[in-house]
Design a protein around this motif. Sequence first.
Motif, short mmCIF file in Angstrom:
data_model
loop_
_atom_site.label_atom_id
_atom_site.label_comp_id
_atom_site.label_asym_id
_atom_site.label_seq_id
_atom_site.Cartn_x
_atom_site.Cartn_y
_atom_site.Cartn_z
N GLU A 32 7.11 -4.51 2.92
CA GLU A 32 7.68 -5.31 1.82
C GLU A 32 7.75 -4.50 0.53
OE1 GLU A 32 9.15 -8.22 2.04
OE2 GLU A 32 8.70 -8.26 4.19
N ARG A 33 6.76 -3.67 0.29
CA ARG A 33 6.76 -2.84 -0.90
C ARG A 33 7.87 -1.79 -0.81
NH1 ARG A 33 2.11 -3.14 -4.06
NH2 ARG A 33 2.30 -0.94 -4.59
N GLY A 34 8.23 -1.41 0.40
CA GLY A 34 9.34 -0.49 0.61
C GLY A 34 10.66 -1.11 0.20
N GLY A 128 10.09 7.75 -1.32
CA GLY A 128 10.09 7.10 -0.02
C GLY A 128 8.75 6.55 0.41
N LEU A 129 8.59 6.47 1.73
CA LEU A 129 7.44 5.83 2.35
C LEU A 129 6.71 6.83 3.25
CD1 LEU A 129 9.23 2.53 3.40
CD2 LEU A 129 7.65 2.83 1.49
N PHE A 159 2.21 0.65 2.20
CA PHE A 159 2.01 -0.72 2.67
C PHE A 159 1.27 -1.59 1.65
CE2 PHE A 159 2.29 1.35 6.94
CZ PHE A 159 3.40 0.66 7.40
N THR A 160 0.28 -0.99 0.95
CA THR A 160 -0.50 -1.75 -0.02
C THR A 160 -0.57 -0.97 -1.34
OG1 THR A 160 -2.63 -0.70 0.51
CG2 THR A 160 -1.99 -2.64 1.83
N GLU A 161 -0.89 -1.68 -2.40
CA GLU A 161 -1.07 -1.00 -3.69
C GLU A 161 -2.21 0.00 -3.61
OE1 GLU A 161 -1.50 -1.84 -8.47
OE2 GLU A 161 -1.67 -3.53 -7.10
N TYR A 164 -0.94 3.10 -2.01
CA TYR A 164 -0.02 3.77 -2.93
C TYR A 164 -0.80 4.54 -4.00
CZ TYR A 164 3.27 4.14 -6.86
OH TYR A 164 4.03 4.59 -7.92
N LEU A 165 -1.73 3.87 -4.65
CA LEU A 165 -2.51 4.52 -5.72
C LEU A 165 -3.36 5.65 -5.16
CD1 LEU A 165 -3.53 1.37 -7.81
CD2 LEU A 165 -1.73 3.07 -8.32
N TYR A 166 -3.93 5.44 -3.98
CA TYR A 166 -4.70 6.51 -3.33
C TYR A 166 -3.80 7.71 -3.06
CZ TYR A 166 -6.81 9.23 0.39
OH TYR A 166 -7.28 10.27 1.14
#
Length: 189
Positions: A32-34, A128-129, A159-161, A164-166
Motif C-alpha cells: 500500500e505504501r508503494g 522504488g521498493l 511495507f511499513t514505516e 522504510y526508516l530503517y
Amino acid sequence: MENTKKPVVLDHPAVIVVDMLNDFVTGPLTCERGRAIVPATAQLVDAARAAGVPVIFSNDAHLPKIDRELEIWGDHAIVGTPGADVIPELKLSEKDFVVPKRRYSGFFQTDLDILLKELGVKTVIMTGLHAHMCVRHTSADAFQLGYNVVVAKEATDSFTEQDYLYGLEYLKTCYGADAYTNEELIAAF
C-alpha cells in the motif's frame, strides 16, 4: 544568522527505479505504501527524462519454480507475465533502460554496472521498493562499485514505516546516502 540549506549537487546522475512493477503495486506482493509513492516517482522520472538524466528500471524478472526468492516470497514478477511489467503510471519510455534481475540487488549477475559506466554515471538516485531490501542491496553494490548513492525519499518506501526508516538510516550510515525531496533533486538536474 539565516540557516540556508546547501543545494544538492549530483555528479553525472541516473535514476534507478527498483521494482515498481504490477505485482508489487497491485499484485500478490501489493505494498500500500508503494501505491502512495507512484505520483512522486512519476514526477521524478518525468523530470529526469526532460533533463536528459538516464532512467533505469531495475526489475524483478523471476524464472518460475527456480529462483530462490520465490521460496521466500511466493510467485511474483515471473518473466513474461503482466505482473513483471513496470506499472503503467510510470510510462516506460523507449529512451529508458530496463535491467532485469533475479535477486534483490540490481547489480547481482546483471549488466547494470556496465550500462552505468557506458552512460558515464557517477551518482545513482535510488527510488522504488523496498528501502530495506531491494533498494538497500542495490545501493550496497552501487557503493562497493564506486557510485555515489542518493535516495529520493518521496519516491522510495517499504511495507511499513519502520522498514522504510530503517532502510534510509542504514543507507545513510553504511553508504553515506543522503535522502532528498523531489524538489531538491529536480532542481539539481
